[in-house]
Enzyme design. Structure first.
Site, PDB file in Angstrom:
ATOM      1  CD  GLU A  28      -3.059  -0.041  -0.070  1.00  0.00           C
ATOM      2  OE1 GLU A  28      -2.994   0.387  -1.244  1.00  0.00           O
ATOM      3  OE2 GLU A  28      -3.751  -1.016   0.257  1.00  0.00           O
ATOM      4  CG  HIS A  29      -0.166   5.027   0.458  1.00  0.00           C
ATOM      5  ND1 HIS A  29      -0.430   6.194  -0.212  1.00  0.00           N
ATOM      6  CD2 HIS A  29      -1.266   4.759   1.196  1.00  0.00           C
ATOM      7  CE1 HIS A  29      -1.645   6.629   0.109  1.00  0.00           C
ATOM      8  NE2 HIS A  29      -2.168   5.772   0.953  1.00  0.00           N
ATOM      9  CG  ASP A  31       0.806   2.849  -6.314  1.00  0.00           C
ATOM     10  OD1 ASP A  31       0.996   3.367  -5.194  1.00  0.00           O
ATOM     11  OD2 ASP A  31      -0.160   3.150  -7.031  1.00  0.00           O
ATOM     12  CB  SER A 118     -16.251   3.075  -0.284  1.00  0.00           C
ATOM     13  OG  SER A 118     -16.703   2.102  -1.156  1.00  0.00           O
ATOM     14  CG  LEU A 120     -14.248  -1.647  -2.155  1.00  0.00           C
ATOM     15  CD1 LEU A 120     -15.522  -2.437  -1.859  1.00  0.00           C
ATOM     16  CD2 LEU A 120     -13.032  -2.413  -1.628  1.00  0.00           C
ATOM     17  CB  SER A 121     -11.206   0.291  -7.994  1.00  0.00           C
ATOM     18  OG  SER A 121     -10.036   0.867  -7.548  1.00  0.00           O
ATOM     19  CD  GLU A 155     -10.202   6.641 -12.733  1.00  0.00           C
ATOM     20  OE1 GLU A 155     -10.128   5.445 -13.058  1.00  0.00           O
ATOM     21  OE2 GLU A 155     -10.680   7.018 -11.643  1.00  0.00           O
ATOM     22  CG  ASP A 167      -7.326   1.326  -8.535  1.00  0.00           C
ATOM     23  OD1 ASP A 167      -6.643   0.612  -7.780  1.00  0.00           O
ATOM     24  OD2 ASP A 167      -7.678   2.487  -8.249  1.00  0.00           O
ATOM     25  CE1 TYR A 222      -2.521   7.597  -3.669  1.00  0.00           C
ATOM     26  CE2 TYR A 222      -1.686   9.266  -5.166  1.00  0.00           C
ATOM     27  CZ  TYR A 222      -1.852   7.940  -4.823  1.00  0.00           C
ATOM     28  OH  TYR A 222      -1.334   6.962  -5.644  1.00  0.00           O
TER      29      TYR A 222
HETATM   30  P1  ADP Z   1     -14.021   4.462  -6.225  1.00  0.00           P
HETATM   31  O1  ADP Z   1     -13.381   4.211  -7.546  1.00  0.00           O
HETATM   32  O2  ADP Z   1     -13.123   4.217  -5.069  1.00  0.00           O
HETATM   33  O3  ADP Z   1     -15.316   3.727  -6.062  1.00  0.00           O
HETATM   34  P2  ADP Z   1     -14.283   7.100  -7.331  1.00  0.00           P
HETATM   35  O4  ADP Z   1     -14.652   8.403  -6.737  1.00  0.00           O
HETATM   36  O5  ADP Z   1     -12.995   7.000  -8.048  1.00  0.00           O
HETATM   37  O6  ADP Z   1     -14.369   6.013  -6.151  1.00  0.00           O
HETATM   38  O7  ADP Z   1     -15.413   6.648  -8.355  1.00  0.00           O
HETATM   39  C1  ADP Z   1     -16.776   6.700  -8.025  1.00  0.00           C
HETATM   40  C2  ADP Z   1     -17.576   7.259  -9.202  1.00  0.00           C
HETATM   41  O8  ADP Z   1     -17.631   6.276 -10.263  1.00  0.00           O
HETATM   42  C3  ADP Z   1     -19.020   7.536  -8.882  1.00  0.00           C
HETATM   43  O9  ADP Z   1     -19.158   8.814  -8.295  1.00  0.00           O
HETATM   44  C4  ADP Z   1     -19.658   7.468 -10.257  1.00  0.00           C
HETATM   45  O10 ADP Z   1     -19.413   8.652 -10.992  1.00  0.00           O
HETATM   46  C5  ADP Z   1     -18.878   6.357 -10.925  1.00  0.00           C
HETATM   47  N1  ADP Z   1     -19.578   5.058 -10.785  1.00  0.00           N
HETATM   48  C6  ADP Z   1     -19.091   3.943 -10.211  1.00  0.00           C
HETATM   49  N2  ADP Z   1     -19.997   2.928 -10.278  1.00  0.00           N
HETATM   50  C7  ADP Z   1     -21.067   3.410 -10.910  1.00  0.00           C
HETATM   51  C8  ADP Z   1     -22.345   2.853 -11.298  1.00  0.00           C
HETATM   52  N3  ADP Z   1     -22.677   1.593 -11.037  1.00  0.00           N
HETATM   53  N4  ADP Z   1     -23.205   3.664 -11.940  1.00  0.00           N
HETATM   54  C9  ADP Z   1     -22.884   4.923 -12.224  1.00  0.00           C
HETATM   55  N5  ADP Z   1     -21.711   5.503 -11.892  1.00  0.00           N
HETATM   56  C10 ADP Z   1     -20.816   4.763 -11.237  1.00  0.00           C
HETATM   57 MG    MG Z   2     -11.742   5.332  -8.349  1.00  0.00          MG
END
Ligand code: ADP
Ligand code: MG
Length: 386
Positions: A28-29, A31, A118, A120-121, A155, A167, A222
């Site tokens: 972790e941290h 990469d 949260s 989990l990507s 991204e 990820d 970060y």
């Molecule tokens: P993480 O990748 O840790 O979950 P992020 O902030 O990088 O957090 O990504 C979350 C964003 O990805 C959401 O705010 C949304 O824009 C998009 N997203 C993820 N899953 C969905 C889904 N099932 N439907 C619509 N948007 C989604």
């Molecule tokens: Mg993300």
């Protein structure tokens, strides 16, 4: 999972896809410090149902945020108003920009069990999923490695997030019952260094625990850690008149000497990086020896290092990991991902899951007034057409 594709798009769907979430087991941290990471794809996922339409428009719907978004294929650009559809739009844009031909629209219905934002990507899962859909529907001939690399490019450039490759690669390269050891500094379009390691946990299982606390300041904190590591590297190179390219190149036995000349805060950061780098190798050895108890021990050591030396946990993550470790069924636990809220993992006796879950929920809720989400997860294959 259920879908109501027909209610939304007034046609039957033609194909069905699935993309997992990921956890990082260890590394972790590191990469961005030239170290290796060991993520695995897990059984929380986004599914998509797809139909080619006869028009030049993409229609997106997510059961998680119900509204139909309609975009002209030839007028794709980033716009705040596009909300989450900036992810699939970015993927289309990135592939077309790289010369891949996408000349027809799709109707896509997404539905997910991954908690968003949260750690989990879910964002990488959504990108890999969309790349996999485009790859199959338009016969683009992309490899799994290319899906990960274009998803990362999308991204980075379209969504403006300076994330690494972990990820997208974990989700694209995922393999049932295996973790992927990725050298993130050697993973680009010319060269991809990664290897699979079998995860055989006997009667143990991984559990994912979400703090359910909205993440705050993750990006700025970060970046602060990245800056601290870069400064520490410069001071170490100045002291030794050497030219280490990254912190993970430095021998662990130099730590004592490094302590004598680095400011104490930077020393703590370096200590985490060097010891975490070693823990990755120890973790792989323990996997090979099927020494599950030692895997748990390494998770605990990693967590303490992330808490005390790297300082990226905080009350909510600490409460979850400490509550886990109080349970006799748990042999190890640590935060996973960037930290500052988000998720933790625990390694527990499989047949004790319900009891573990109830007790950890109780302790965490009493202390924080938030109900955490706790999932028993399997390690699964990466993004694919079903
Ligand atoms: P993480 O990748 O840790 O979950 P992020 O902030 O990088 O957090 O990504 C979350 C964003 O990805 C959401 O705010 C949304 O824009 C998009 N997203 C993820 N899953 C969905 C889904 N099932 N439907 C619509 N948007 C989604
Ligand atoms: Mg993300």
């Amino acid at each position: 999972m259920k879908n109501n594709f027909k209610d939304i798009f007034h046609h039957e769907y033609e194909s069905h896809y699935l993309s997992p979430a990921r956890i990082n087991l260890i590394g972790e941290h590191i990469d961005y410090n030239g170290g290796k990471v060991l993520p695995a794809a897990i059984s929380l996922n986004i599914e998509a149902w797809v139909r080619k339409n006869d028009e030049h428009v993409f229609r997106f719907y997510s059961s998680n945020m119900p509204k139909i978004y309609i975009h002209e294929l030839d007028n794709i650009k980033y716009d705040k108003e596009n909300d989450w559809t900036n992810y699939p739009l970015g993927m289309i844009h990135t592939l077309r920009n790289n010369g891949y031909i996408i000349d027809q629209g799709l109707d896509i219905f997404y539905s997910s069990t991954i908690p968003t934002a949260s750690g989990l990507s879910s964002s990488a899962s959504l990108l890999d999923l969309t790349a996999c859909i485009l790859n199959n529907e338009f016969n683009l001939g992309l490899s799994r490695e290319e899906i990960a690399l274009y998803a990362k490019e999308s991204e980075n450039k379209f969504n403006g997030l300076a994330c690494g490759i972990m990820d997208q690669a974990a989700i694209s390269l995922g393999k049932k019952n295996h973790a992927v050891l990725i050298d993130t500094s050697k993973f680009d379009f010319n060269n991809q260094e990664y290897e699979y390691h079998n995860i055989n946990l006997n009667d143990y299982t991984f559990v994912v625990m979400s703090t359910n606390k909205p993440r705050k300041l993750v990006e700025s904190k970060y970046n602060e850690r990245v800056d601290e590591c870069n400064l520490a590297l410069k001071l170490i190179n100045d002291y030794y008149h050497l030219n280490y390219h990254n912190l993970c190149e430095i021998e662990l036995n130099k730590l004592d000497e490094i302590k004598s000349f680095l400011p104490s805060l930077l020393y703590k950061r370096v200590k985490h990086v060097l010891t975490e780098n070693k823990r990755v190798y120890d973790f792989i050895d323990s996997l090979k020896n099927n020494d599950i108890i030692n895997l748990g021990k390494i998770l605990n050591e990693s967590d303490l290092s992330l808490k005390n030396d790297y300082e990226v946990t905080g009350l909510h993550l600490d409460t979850l990991t400490q509550a886990s470790r109080l349970q006799p069924s748990c042999i190890g636990s640590r935060m996973t991902g960037a930290g500052f809220g988000g998720c933790a993992i625990a390694l527990i006796k499989k047949d004790q899951f319900e009891d573990f879950k109830n007790k950890v929920i109780d302790i965490y809720q009493n202390k924080t007034n938030i109900v955490p989400s706790i999932y028993e997860v399997d390690i699964v294959d990466g993004v694919r057409k079903l």
